[in-house]
Design a protein around this motif. Structure first.
Motif, PDB file in Angstrom:
ATOM      1  N   GLU A  36       1.125  -1.141   0.060  1.00 23.26           N
ATOM      2  CA  GLU A  36      -0.057  -0.144   0.187  1.00 23.26           C
ATOM      3  C   GLU A  36       1.118   1.275  -0.155  1.00 23.26           C
ATOM      4  O   GLU A  36       0.506   2.434  -0.381  1.00 23.26           O
ATOM      5  N   LEU A  37       1.530   1.398   1.160  1.00 25.26           N
ATOM      6  CA  LEU A  37       2.546   2.759   0.621  1.00 25.26           C
ATOM      7  C   LEU A  37       3.604   2.579  -0.394  1.00 25.26           C
ATOM      8  O   LEU A  37       3.420   3.705  -0.695  1.00 25.26           O
ATOM      9  N   ALA A  46       1.089   4.432  -2.999  1.00 21.93           N
ATOM     10  CA  ALA A  46       0.610   5.667  -2.489  1.00 21.93           C
ATOM     11  C   ALA A  46       2.042   6.638  -2.790  1.00 21.93           C
ATOM     12  O   ALA A  46       2.105   7.827  -3.025  1.00 21.93           O
ATOM     13  N   GLU A  47       3.203   6.145  -2.082  1.00 24.50           N
ATOM     14  CA  GLU A  47       4.252   7.463  -1.961  1.00 24.50           C
ATOM     15  C   GLU A  47       5.414   6.722  -2.628  1.00 24.50           C
ATOM     16  O   GLU A  47       6.636   7.625  -2.762  1.00 24.50           O
ATOM     17  N   GLY A  48       5.764   5.587  -3.257  1.00 19.88           N
ATOM     18  CA  GLY A  48       6.580   4.919  -3.969  1.00 19.88           C
ATOM     19  C   GLY A  48       7.323   4.667  -2.907  1.00 19.88           C
ATOM     20  O   GLY A  48       7.788   4.280  -1.503  1.00 19.88           O
ATOM     21  N   ALA A  52       9.190   5.569   0.710  1.00 20.17           N
ATOM     22  CA  ALA A  52       8.814   5.811   1.581  1.00 20.17           C
ATOM     23  C   ALA A  52       8.916   4.644   2.311  1.00 20.17           C
ATOM     24  O   ALA A  52       8.075   4.592   3.561  1.00 20.17           O
ATOM     25  N   GLU A 105       8.257   3.446   8.760  1.00 24.02           N
ATOM     26  CA  GLU A 105       7.461   3.458   8.783  1.00 24.02           C
ATOM     27  C   GLU A 105       6.071   2.720   7.827  1.00 24.02           C
ATOM     28  O   GLU A 105       5.078   2.523   8.446  1.00 24.02           O
ATOM     29  N   ARG A 127       2.621   2.440  10.408  1.00 24.42           N
ATOM     30  CA  ARG A 127       0.829   1.623   9.359  1.00 24.42           C
ATOM     31  C   ARG A 127       0.813   0.456   9.613  1.00 24.42           C
ATOM     32  O   ARG A 127      -0.592   0.976   9.421  1.00 24.42           O
ATOM     33  N   GLY A 184       5.850   2.626  -8.116  1.00 22.72           N
ATOM     34  CA  GLY A 184       6.781   2.580  -6.975  1.00 22.72           C
ATOM     35  C   GLY A 184       6.534   1.126  -7.271  1.00 22.72           C
ATOM     36  O   GLY A 184       8.551   0.496  -7.295  1.00 22.72           O
TER      37      GLY A 184
END
Length: 195
Positions: A20-21, A24-26, A29, A34, A38, A103
């Motif tokens: 998921e990360l 969403a953020e590449g 992240a 992190e 999460r 990503g």
């Protein structure tokens, strides 16, 4: 409800959160801290299942390869039996995956993950190349299929990267990668009507 750090499902949850990360953020992240935050666990919890950061990243990348393999399998199930048309379908799915999941695509082909033999990621990536080489061999029995497939794969990878950056659209004046894909296939396999 968050998982407790000792629950068996935490390993899967950590990978799920990583997937998921990265979507969403590449790739940048994807830190252990992190992912743990999460997932709702302490920053040390991922080390119980993934002793190194590379092992967690490899598990996340394996999900990407599984997703891509599933998409290729579905596309080939619907593709006509002719090798050229099957290779076109495979190549298109590859480019669509790369462009829809930049990503994950970047993570899947990170050299440090692929070169870490003990992580097994290269074994996850090789079946797709084997399929590509098999189809190329059926189309070009006169050539070394692995070399042609390697050159085609490099071409597809370049299209994906340059398209993702917006460079290819600017250079070619097109907003559709399909003509580029057809040109790449023609360059490596010969013109469509000749095969």
């Amino acid at each position: 409800m968050p998982l407790r750090e000792s629950e068996p499902g935490l390993r899967t949850r950590l990978v799920d959160v990583g997937v998921e990360l990265v979507a969403a953020e590449g790739v940048g992240a994807l830190t252990l801290r992190e992912i743990a935050r999460r997932a709702g666990v302490s920053h040390g919890a991922p080390r119980r299942y993934f002793p190194t950061h590379l092992e967690l990243l490899s598990a996340i990348a394996r999900r990407g390869f599984a997703d891509l393999a599933g998409r290729v399998e579905a596309a080939l199930a619907d593709a006509p039996p002719e090798p050229r048309r099957r290779l076109t379908a495979l190549s298109r799915i590859y480019l669509e995956f790369a462009l829809d999941n930049p990503g994950m695509y970047e993570l899947m082909f990170r050299h440090d993950l692929l070169e870490s033999g003990h992580l097994g990621l290269r074994r996850t990536s090789l079946p797709l190349f084997g399929l590509l080489a098999d189809l190329v061999g059926r189309i070009r029995p006169d050539a070394d299929a692995r070399l042609i497939a390697g050159a085609l794969w490099a071409n597809l990878h370049g299209i994906a990267q340059l398209w993702g950056w917006g460079s290819m659209q600017l250079a070619t004046g097109t907003d559709d990668f399909v003509p580029l894909l057809q040109s790449a296939l023609d360059a490596h396999l010969g013109p469509r009507d000749a095969r």
